[in-house]
Design an enzyme around this catalytic site. Sequence first.
Site, short mmCIF file in Angstrom:
data_model
loop_
_atom_site.label_atom_id
_atom_site.label_comp_id
_atom_site.label_asym_id
_atom_site.label_seq_id
_atom_site.Cartn_x
_atom_site.Cartn_y
_atom_site.Cartn_z
N HIS A 44 0.84 -1.19 0.00
CA HIS A 44 0.00 0.00 0.00
C HIS A 44 0.88 1.25 0.00
O HIS A 44 2.11 1.18 0.11
CB HIS A 44 -0.92 -0.01 1.21
CG HIS A 44 -2.01 -1.04 1.11
ND1 HIS A 44 -3.02 -1.15 2.04
CD2 HIS A 44 -2.25 -2.01 0.18
CE1 HIS A 44 -3.84 -2.13 1.69
NE2 HIS A 44 -3.39 -2.67 0.58
N GLU A 46 1.43 3.58 2.18
CA GLU A 46 2.25 3.80 3.38
C GLU A 46 3.49 2.90 3.37
O GLU A 46 4.59 3.34 3.74
CB GLU A 46 1.41 3.50 4.64
CG GLU A 46 0.18 4.39 4.78
CD GLU A 46 -1.08 3.78 4.18
OE1 GLU A 46 -2.16 4.03 4.72
OE2 GLU A 46 -0.97 3.07 3.15
N CYS A 73 -5.40 1.26 6.44
CA CYS A 73 -6.19 0.06 6.72
C CYS A 73 -5.82 -0.52 8.08
O CYS A 73 -4.71 -0.35 8.58
CB CYS A 73 -5.99 -0.98 5.62
SG CYS A 73 -4.30 -1.57 5.43
N CYS A 82 -1.79 -1.34 7.51
CA CYS A 82 -0.88 -0.20 7.45
C CYS A 82 -0.86 0.58 8.76
O CYS A 82 0.15 1.20 9.10
CB CYS A 82 -1.27 0.72 6.29
SG CYS A 82 -0.93 0.01 4.67
N ALA A 152 -22.37 10.89 -27.99
CA ALA A 152 -21.90 11.91 -28.93
C ALA A 152 -23.10 12.38 -29.73
O ALA A 152 -23.97 11.59 -30.11
CB ALA A 152 -20.82 11.34 -29.84
N ARG A 181 -12.27 4.08 -21.24
CA ARG A 181 -12.59 2.65 -21.16
C ARG A 181 -11.53 1.89 -20.38
O ARG A 181 -11.85 0.98 -19.61
CB ARG A 181 -12.70 2.06 -22.58
CG ARG A 181 -13.89 2.55 -23.37
CD ARG A 181 -13.90 1.96 -24.77
NE ARG A 181 -15.01 2.46 -25.57
CZ ARG A 181 -15.23 2.11 -26.83
NH1 ARG A 181 -14.42 1.25 -27.43
NH2 ARG A 181 -16.27 2.59 -27.48
N THR A 193 -28.34 -1.41 -30.18
CA THR A 193 -27.02 -0.94 -30.59
C THR A 193 -26.09 -2.11 -30.85
O THR A 193 -25.33 -2.12 -31.83
CB THR A 193 -26.41 -0.01 -29.52
OG1 THR A 193 -27.25 1.13 -29.36
CG2 THR A 193 -25.01 0.44 -29.91
N LEU A 201 -16.10 -2.01 -28.40
CA LEU A 201 -16.03 -1.58 -26.99
C LEU A 201 -14.69 -1.93 -26.35
O LEU A 201 -14.61 -2.32 -25.18
CB LEU A 201 -17.19 -2.19 -26.18
CG LEU A 201 -18.59 -1.98 -26.75
CD1 LEU A 201 -19.65 -2.65 -25.85
CD2 LEU A 201 -18.90 -0.50 -26.91
N ARG A 204 -8.56 -0.21 -28.14
CA ARG A 204 -7.56 -0.36 -29.21
C ARG A 204 -6.79 0.93 -29.53
O ARG A 204 -5.74 0.88 -30.14
CB ARG A 204 -8.23 -0.89 -30.48
CG ARG A 204 -9.38 -0.07 -31.00
CD ARG A 204 -10.22 -0.84 -32.02
NE ARG A 204 -11.34 -0.03 -32.52
CZ ARG A 204 -12.49 0.11 -31.87
NH1 ARG A 204 -12.66 -0.48 -30.70
NH2 ARG A 204 -13.46 0.84 -32.38
#
Length: 297
Positions: A44, A46, A73, A82, A152, A181, A193, A201, A204
């Site tokens: 973590h 810390e 934590c 931590c 859009a 993404r 769609t 999706l 790339r």
Amino acid sequence: MQRCLQLAANGIQGARPNPMVGAVIVAHGRVIGEGYHVRCGEGHAEVNAFASVKPEDEPLLKDATIYVSLEPCSHYGKTPPCADLIIKKGVRRVVVGTIDPFAEVQGRGIKKLQDAGIEVTVGVLEKECQWLNRRFFTYHSKHRPYIILKWAQTANGFIDDHGKALKISNEQTQMLSHQLRAEEDAILVGHTTDVREHPQLTVRHWHGPNPKRVVLTHQRPLPQLIDDLYQQGIQSLIVEGGRQTHESFLAAGLWDEIRVETGSITVTDGTRAPQLPSNVSLLSRETYDGNTLCRFI
């Protein structure tokens, strides 16, 4: 604390599903160590901050303050607590950005430090620290993913041309879309769609993991779908469907952020873009090669 936030943001891809956390150790007005949570399952913030302290600066820890963007934590997970490490290192003071909403922490880390006689200050840049980990906070407080609606539209407010798919994004905005993404856990489109456009999706045009692909169908009601994603540990969801899909999320009040790209082209007719809720606030507005990106919360 501002430096903690800068460091923490570096973990946007690797830290998931853990929160992004940064830590800075200061002694006698000088930074002697800093670190952030690089990758889930590894040290973590810390731990990495203490590891960066030079041997000759170790004696300064007894007079040091450690700044941490999220409560340390207090439980054993993939790594030891931590809070125990901070106590062991003997620092004098801990400054915490915000309390951890995770049920196994939620103030216990702060109490453990205070019980050990360490001075603790909580709430420094609290809103900024919570915003950085808005996905994590939403997931644990609302028991659902952080939801980003994204579409859009043309300059005159259409999302397609007479019902046919329309390319509105340019190279720059497409790259930014793929960056988004890579930073989120899942991406959703509606059944229409999916069948009509067969969108990939993927990321790339950016580096990073592909988000989980999700298709909204009539067979699975929206509340059930959102709960399923929560049960799967999905902390964030991008919605990129058509008007009907977006309106179903808007009607259910299932959104946290809305991103609208407006292009310079116009069409004579088509599907109107979804209407923004009346209670949105503009978070940012940027222009890329003629296209405007607006973020609302």
